[in-house]
Design an enzyme around this catalytic site. Sequence first.
Site, PDB file in Angstrom:
ATOM      1  NE  ARG B 339    -123.763   3.426 -13.790  1.00 30.76           N
ATOM      2  CZ  ARG B 339    -122.710   4.082 -12.378  1.00 30.76           C
ATOM      3  NH1 ARG B 339    -121.333   2.821 -11.573  1.00 30.76           N
ATOM      4  NH2 ARG B 339    -123.634   4.952 -11.530  1.00 30.76           N
ATOM      5  CD  GLU B 740    -127.536   0.602 -10.297  1.00 29.49           C
ATOM      6  OE1 GLU B 740    -127.053   1.329 -10.044  1.00 29.49           O
ATOM      7  OE2 GLU B 740    -126.923   0.121 -11.867  1.00 29.49           O
TER       8      GLU B 740
END
Lengths: 160, 804
Positions: B339, B740
């Site tokens: 990521r 997030e």
Amino acid sequence: MAERVTVTLTLNGERRTFEVPPGRRLLDLLRDDAGLTGSKEGCGAGECGACTVLLDGVPVTSCLVLAASADGHEVVTVEGLLQAGRLHPFQDSLVTRGGVQCGFCTPGIAVTGAAILARGEADPSEQARLLSGNLCRCTGYTKVIEALQDSFAKGGHAKS
Amino acid sequence: MPSRERTRAAGIASDPGPRSTDHGPLGGRHERPDARAKVAGSTRFVADLALPGMLHAALAVSPVPSARLAGLELAAARAVDGVEAVLTAADIPGKNQVGVVFPDQPLLVEDRVRMVGDRFALVAARTPEAAWEAARLVRPLLEELSAVHDPVAALRPGAPPLHEGGNLIRTFKVVRGDVTRERARADVVVEAEYQIGGQEHAYLEPQACLAIPEARERITIITSCQCPFYVQKAVARVLGLPLAAVRVEQAPTGGGFGGKEDYPSEPAACVAVLAFATGKPVRLVLPRELDMQASTKRHTVVVRHRWGADRDGQLCFAEVETVMDAGAYIGLSTVVAERANASSIGPYRVPAVRVATHVAYTNNLFGGAFRGFGAPQVTWAAEATMDKLARRLRMDPLELRRRNVLDDRRRTTSTGQRLPGPVLASECLDRAAALAGWDEFRARSQANSGPVREGMGIGLVLYGCNLHHGGQRLDRSSAVVILQPDGSVVVRVGLTEMGQGNLAAAQTIAAQALGVDPAVVQVWQPDTTTVGDSGPTVASRGAHMSGLAILDAIRRLRTRLDPVAAELLGCRADEVELAGSLASVRGSPERTVPVAQVASEMAARRIEAIATGWHRTRPRRFDPETGIGAPYEFYAIACQIARVKVDSELGLIRVEEVSAAHDVGRVIHRDAMEGQIQGGIVQGMGWAISEELKLDHGRLANPSFTDYTIPTAADAPKVRITVVESEGASGPFGAKGVGEPSLIPTAAAVRNAVCDALGVEIDRLPLTPPTVVAALGDRHPFAWLLSERRVDEHERLATVDRDG
């Protein structure tokens, strides 16, 4: 059998007596002997505030209080904030203003907040300072302070 | 209460939003279903559960980061009154292995210690005191080995290897465009090296789990966790049981933030082994100090940048090289790195990109999942570099971003993916800037010569929602919906509530789709025997994935419900509509029957009133070698602008205000959504300025809330929120995850604001007072007093032990 001491205290308005080892913490008396598990242990070092209870009306971290030293005193836990099954005005505001997330710090915050209201403290900055012994990792505190303001506006300080 | 005061301290959201309306509860502010029990103290967390005969577990762990284990002396531990079992690796009935993606991590040390906190032995005793006393008395015979504590040094030849095959675990890349050509074209080039510290999750409830064995055949685990299906696999493996014999029930979970994604499998495996050995229920609650030492952390990383732009501020190229400190085991580090790698460039159009992300073993703290999952670190670096470019170009940082962000016409990301749906980067920038008063702040001649200086900074993120392409096999979810005879509704989903509001989101979505009041919908926490494996509750996928599975279940339920309603209403099944707790006839809203009556009729006729639902993400193309393709299904954009005051003498930072504009698709539950943003901002602020993992030879030197300081109510900034809603996202009713994106841009915005206030560059996180003072160098007001040597001393104090 190890030595025991007798602790008699007013717990949530009821006179109770416990036989405990001299080193027992008030938090353990509440959770294990009295079965009141609303007070949480987040650190065991008086840092997080999840175990906050009122000792003679003053918020204390019960993990740092010896059970024996509560002898003859009055203790109110989160369970004792409810009156006739109804939430304390601050608890109610925490629910309606979205001030609850994971809920682990919430009992301690409810207890400290009730004390802030009882003290009649209306200034939000001062309220935040008084709440700074109660760590919360979820909410960012905004809705907690909003809930305090809300219950203050609804006269929660007069009822508590 | 005067409203001005309330707004100042409480940071009221700018958009009050509707309460639940006739159009259903979607986007409203109805009470969270878990709030009343939590506020009353009646929610039972694991530490509040006890069973007759239950034993308490404790762990004997390594105090050193690298050693050979020659043996264990257990007699003293076994002699402690109340101890019923002291177990070592040889006592594990199945495999001694808890690695979540790669089998490099034993549950109990066999011969090699690789980190402080590695487990030697498990203890079960009748009291927690006896258990921990016995654990202390376990004596390991250790031959200390050399250790490596710097991830960059760990990759050099000759560094002591932690595992066979060396310390480089993996390198991920993005290779796109002609960097050499673009570099020649650039008018300004910024090079930087960013030292970015890790972070402790500091969930308020420590790791906790309870195992209840049934002979040596089956087991129930009740655990505080984000991912019951991970725990199920780990327990099945250490006990040598089939998955069906392991039931994992998620207990109410007192905060996760990623810290209860991978790690809970370890304590669960410990209590499972003890419970099988003793035949009794066993509970483990980690003491805070051990929890902070041994559990996973946000990765400490080093990011090197070389980015260039032409004189108009158009980015020409971006080169990024990141080294991530995985700690002693892979855990989820490769997934986090995947990521980080894909997120390295942010929401910008760059013709040529080279990204390399290396993952290294060290003998440090164990890196793992943490809200943002690698994106916060690379976003911090990208946003710092954008501000450096703006300063070099003498351009407003907001303007530089406007010129480079992806938009509806130019929507191809740094990995070559065409963004689906409206691209709202400019919208988020402009909305946050308006909320923050960006132009007014910059126009005001700031009195920035006194000791206390003010600054404003931007953080912008493009967040890939749901799991990366590499984790696609896990990207599915399950739901069960049961319509009760009284019209109330049971919902089970495979994703968990950890405080973020998944119960509220699932309840809202189910109530909206069934046209009933949220209060009649009860969402129960998952249990691996009641719903299918839904993957982990991570990647801001909870509401999205559970919501779509619920909608699928309700669609199937309605194939049986609608015909019954139609019969009661005297219409065709395809004319039935559900809203306001009523079934009605489309076009004839006066012809109604309560949903509860339909439910009762279904029960009377013995019609199946339970339905399952399933959702899986669409397959995508992605090339792991070049990093090109569609790493994520869709994206959310967020812009946050921080306003800070900095005491330039003491290096103290006060974050006054954060203005946040979030592309959320569609709001499901407004209080939960705002709570995510407010909480993410404060957690991101803590990471930015005060939360420092101090390492002493791999040991955490500050494992307490006194020494590791997370923000208090008195530190919280005022938070202003504006949500940018849009049509077209693939989530339930068009919603996107917010958990997030709420945290990722905050630290970058704070860093840029502090640098704006002080007129210096700070390339190290967190911005603790010694770091700020050191960055000021001879611009510090007392520089004439602080000799070079003393500033070095500050610097050394700030970073002591990072390199051991």
